[in-house]
Motif scaffolding. Structure first.
Motif, short mmCIF file in Angstrom:
data_model
loop_
_atom_site.label_atom_id
_atom_site.label_comp_id
_atom_site.label_asym_id
_atom_site.label_seq_id
_atom_site.Cartn_x
_atom_site.Cartn_y
_atom_site.Cartn_z
N VAL A 153 -0.41 -6.46 7.72
CA VAL A 153 -0.23 -5.54 6.59
C VAL A 153 -0.76 -6.15 5.29
O VAL A 153 -0.76 -5.49 4.25
N PHE A 154 -1.19 -7.41 5.35
CA PHE A 154 -1.55 -8.12 4.13
C PHE A 154 -2.66 -7.41 3.35
O PHE A 154 -2.51 -7.13 2.16
N LEU A 155 -3.77 -7.12 4.00
CA LEU A 155 -4.91 -6.55 3.29
C LEU A 155 -4.60 -5.15 2.77
O LEU A 155 -4.98 -4.79 1.65
N SER A 156 -3.91 -4.35 3.56
CA SER A 156 -3.57 -2.99 3.12
C SER A 156 -2.67 -3.01 1.89
O SER A 156 -2.86 -2.24 0.96
N LEU A 157 -1.71 -3.90 1.88
CA LEU A 157 -0.80 -3.98 0.74
C LEU A 157 -1.46 -4.63 -0.46
O LEU A 157 -1.16 -4.27 -1.61
N GLN A 158 -2.36 -5.56 -0.22
CA GLN A 158 -3.08 -6.17 -1.33
C GLN A 158 -3.96 -5.14 -2.03
O GLN A 158 -4.18 -5.22 -3.24
N ALA A 159 -4.41 -4.15 -1.29
CA ALA A 159 -5.22 -3.08 -1.87
C ALA A 159 -4.39 -1.93 -2.42
O ALA A 159 -4.94 -0.97 -2.99
#
Length: 202
Positions: free
Chosen positions: A150-156
């Motif tokens: 979920v890191f990249l989705s939440l970072q965006a």
């Protein structure tokens, strides 16, 4: 179905004024859809994968009796990468060894899923979390445990990142946790648990 969510402050839902976090929202949605769930939140603030290794089996075993339909969702790692006294609380190798130890035992006893650690406000810390998350994905692949990054989705996500920055630079508020819950809810590995239950009841 009895589900234990095991991890750190993000599993706990720290910062959410509604005291639900992503795990509570996830289970509330499943219950609204007609599924019978007993939900245990076993998230503890500041815990690393070493801390979780020491406690998870005893805590889970007390809540997931063998005669029931039992499941575990793990999510941890952000605290491993925190800098204290000039170094990370755990080295990458140690984090991965603990994760492998946890998952290799858990998957023999229960259906298991793992969710990555989410991003924070600190750029340098996020680089360490992103690196750990990529390595955790490989550990999960080796252990044949489904892993949701979920890191990249939440970072965006403007919602997640703005709430983290406005709160304590680590944890979001209700809307941020809702976004994380939606990511897990949309994950096939999670939803398949409930398709199985539904088809078995018909």
């Amino acid at each position: 179905m009895r589900i234990c969510f095991v991890g750190d402050s993000f599993v706990n839902g720290t910062g959410d004024p509604e005291c639900l976090g992503w795990t509570g929202r996830l289970c509330a949605t499943a219950c609204r859809r007609g599924h019978d769930i007993t939900y245990y939140n076993l998230g503890i603030r500041r815990e690393t994968s070493a801390d979780i290794t020491a406690r998870w089996l005893d805590e889970v075993s007390r809540r997931l009796p063998p005669e029931c339909d039992t499941r575990i969702v793990f999510s941890f790692g952000a605290n491993d990468t925190t800098i204290e006294d000039g170094k990370m609380r755990l080295t990458l190798d140690n984090s991965l060894a603990y994760a492998a130890q946890i998952l290799s035992t858990a998957k023999q006893l229960f259906p298991v899923l793992m969710v990555s650690p989410p991003p924070l406000a600190d750029v340098e810390h996020n680089l360490r979390i992103a690196d750990l998350s990529q390595h955790l994905a490989l550990v999960c692949k080796q252990q044949d445990v489904p892993y949701l990054d979920v890191f990249l989705s939440l970072q965006a996500s403007a919602v997640w990142m703005s709430e983290v920055a406005a709160n304590d630079d680590a944890h979001p508020r209700a809307a941020g946790y809702s976004e994380l819950a939606w990511l897990v809810q949309s994950w096939k590995a999670w939803s398949s648990w409930f398709r199985e239950v539904k088809s078995g009841d018909e």
